[in-house]
Design an enzyme around this catalytic site. Structure first.
Site, PDB file in Angstrom:
ATOM      1  N   CYS A  89       0.809  -1.222   0.000  1.00 49.79           N
ATOM      2  CA  CYS A  89       0.000   0.000   0.000  1.00 49.79           C
ATOM      3  C   CYS A  89       0.840   1.268   0.000  1.00 49.79           C
ATOM      4  O   CYS A  89       0.657   2.144  -0.844  1.00 49.79           O
ATOM      5  CB  CYS A  89      -0.925   0.011   1.220  1.00 49.79           C
ATOM      6  N   HIS A 144      -1.235   7.125   4.688  1.00 55.23           N
ATOM      7  CA  HIS A 144      -0.224   6.064   4.710  1.00 55.23           C
ATOM      8  C   HIS A 144       1.148   6.521   4.234  1.00 55.23           C
ATOM      9  O   HIS A 144       1.987   5.703   3.857  1.00 55.23           O
ATOM     10  CB  HIS A 144      -0.694   4.854   3.886  1.00 55.23           C
TER      11      HIS A 144
END
Length: 493
Positions: A89, A144
């Site tokens: 990710c 993130h």
């Protein structure tokens, strides 16, 4: 009176003609202004949606829920069969933001915590480039790419942000001590507590202001996250369409990352369980965003991209589907690298087109910069290539191949329809094994990557070795940023 009336007719005709001519001229000017206006960009990046999940990619009802809105979007634009991402990710999101392979930015793996994480402020994001061209910029969902305030998206070019700094599996943490449900509780003596690792906060932030915590991620708020993301995106679209300011909306969808939990309104909707209910919700939320664009009257001047950041989930009971490909994310298998990708721009991007040409997520950076009229930074290597001509109808992609890193390991190389594995790892929970000899795969004849044809196709090593050599030389000339590097970062001279 009759004679006078007849005499006036030519003049009335002339005046009417002038009026119509002026009206036409004004219409042309308005059309020209519309054409010259910077296009809006809506980038929907879903989370861990496998290649085989959507109806248009062979999933839909086979996965328990039709996806009519996303399928229709594909029919209105171009769908890629060979869109490639990075293996995790954080790396994929870093590549999207910077146009640089994540190995360069110290963002090549999902951060565990305990040290500085995410992008250094030296990196220049696509949001910063577009903001410099007058775009309103917003992100909703997980970032993130930095869990400290100074590395939040509102310090990296975004005007506003609602979401979480890290990831959705942290929703489990607050429930680990609960003695209920099917899973055994861990117990607070040996399990999680907030003094050891703080719970995942939900933030609402604006550029120039300190982020405000408005919630905490847990299994309950996880269920309502996608609805909140969508509502805020719709509001952002309406506000900027009304003001006439071009915008970049980065929709960092929470679907279908584990724990894959549907909104209460969608629980039981399909009758095929939580995962199918989430797929139905994803399609519905996407439709809400597309409807907002249409209702605002900006559909023809809005570029919409729908893509996934990774291959499918690999953990039970949320395992996803990779379609014809083998493996899971966190590997260099095709199931990890190939992800859904749909692009629509009415009147510009061909409708109903399907292509197997290679495109990589790093390519979005120079492509979107071109669309927004921004100049790329020239003091650092940019790995992405401009794909605008290809998206507008050129037959071939501007990219022939790329190196595939898994974390900081160069694991494979892709070139056209060929793949060369240097490290073999099929599933994320398998140990990576360095191969004594590279394994060469023909991806047209062997979708499952089962047969090594290197002995009879050793010529393929020439272009692939060139890709490796050029990357290695670039990393020597521009040393990569080490993971955990704090700000301020200054590249070595």
């Amino acid at each position: 009176m009759l004679e006078i009336h007849r005499t006036c007719i030519p003049w009335l005709t002339i005046l009417l003609g002038l009026a119509l001519s002026s009206e036409g001229a004004y219409a042309q000017v308005a059309a020209k202004q519309t054409d010259n206006k910077k296009p809006n960009i809506v980038f929907i990046l879903v989370d861990n949606l496998g290649y085989g999940e959507l109806g248009v990619y062979g999933g839909g009802i086979l996965r328990g829920a039709p996806t009519p809105r996303i399928d229709k979007l594909a029919s209105e634009g171009t769908r890629l069969l060979n869109f490639n991402v990075e293996a995790q990710c954080t790396p994929s999101r870093s590549a999207l933001m910077t146009g640089r392979f994540s190995i360069r930015s110290g963002t090549y793996a999902v951060p565990i915590g305990g040290v500085a994480d995410g992008l250094t402020l030296w990196e220049i994001t696509i949001a910063e480039l577009l903001s410099g061209q007058g775009y309103a910029t917003g992100i909703w969902g997980k970032w993130h790419l930095g869990s400290a305030e100074e590395r939040f998206p509102t310090h990296q070019g975004f005007d506003e942000w609602y979401g979480i700094p890290r990831t959705y599996d942290e929703a489990f943490w607050p429930s680990l001590n609960e003695a209920k449900g099917l899973l055994p509780s861990t117990g607070n003596k040996q399990g999680w507590n907030s003094k050891i690792a703080s719970p995942e906060p939900i933030y609402d932030a604006r550029k120039g202001e300190k982020a405000k915590q408005v919630g905490e991620l847990n299994l309950e708020t996880r269920r309502t996250m996608e609805a909140e993301i969508t509502n805020r995106v719709v509001d952002f679209i309406k506000r900027n369409a009304s003001s006439g300011q071009p915008f970049y909306a980065y929709v960092s969808s929470s679907m279908v990352h584990m724990p894959t939990l549907p909104n209460p309104e969608f629980v039981g909707k399909t009758g095929n369980g939580d995962w199918a209910d989430c797929l139905a919700e994803l399609d519905y939320r996407t439709g809400q965003i597309l409807d907002a664009v249409q209702e605002a009257g900006i559909e023809n001047n809005t570029l919409v991209i729908f893509a996934s950041d990774n291959g499918p989930e690999a953990t039970d009971p949320w395992k996803g589907d990779s379609g014809p490909w083998r493996g899971t994310y966190f590997t260099a298998m095709e199931a990890s690298l190939r992800a859904p990708f749909i692009i629509r721009w009415p009147g510009k991007v061909p409708a109903g087109r399907v292509s197997n040409e290679i495109v990589h997520i790093v390519d979005m950076y120079p492509t979107l910069a071109h669309i927004g009229g921004a100049k790329l930074p020239d003091d650092r290597p940019i790995d992405g290539v401009d794909q605008l001509d290809f998206f507008l109808g050129k037959e071939t992609s501007s990219r022939e191949g790329f190196p595939a890193y898994v974390a900081d390991r160069l694991s494979a190389v892709k070139w056209h329809n060929w793949k060369m594995h240097l490290i073999w790892q099929v599933n994320m929970y398998d140990p990576p094994v360095t191969l004594p000899l590279p394994k060469v795969i023909n991806l047209l004849t062997d979708l499952k990557e089962e047969r090594d044809v290197g002995a009879t196709n050793s010529w393929v090593g020439v272009p692939m070795t060139k890709i490796i050599f050029e990357m290695e030389q670039s990393l020597k000339k521009y040393p990569p940023i080490k993971a955990g590097t704090p700000d301020p970062y200054v590249p070595p001279k």
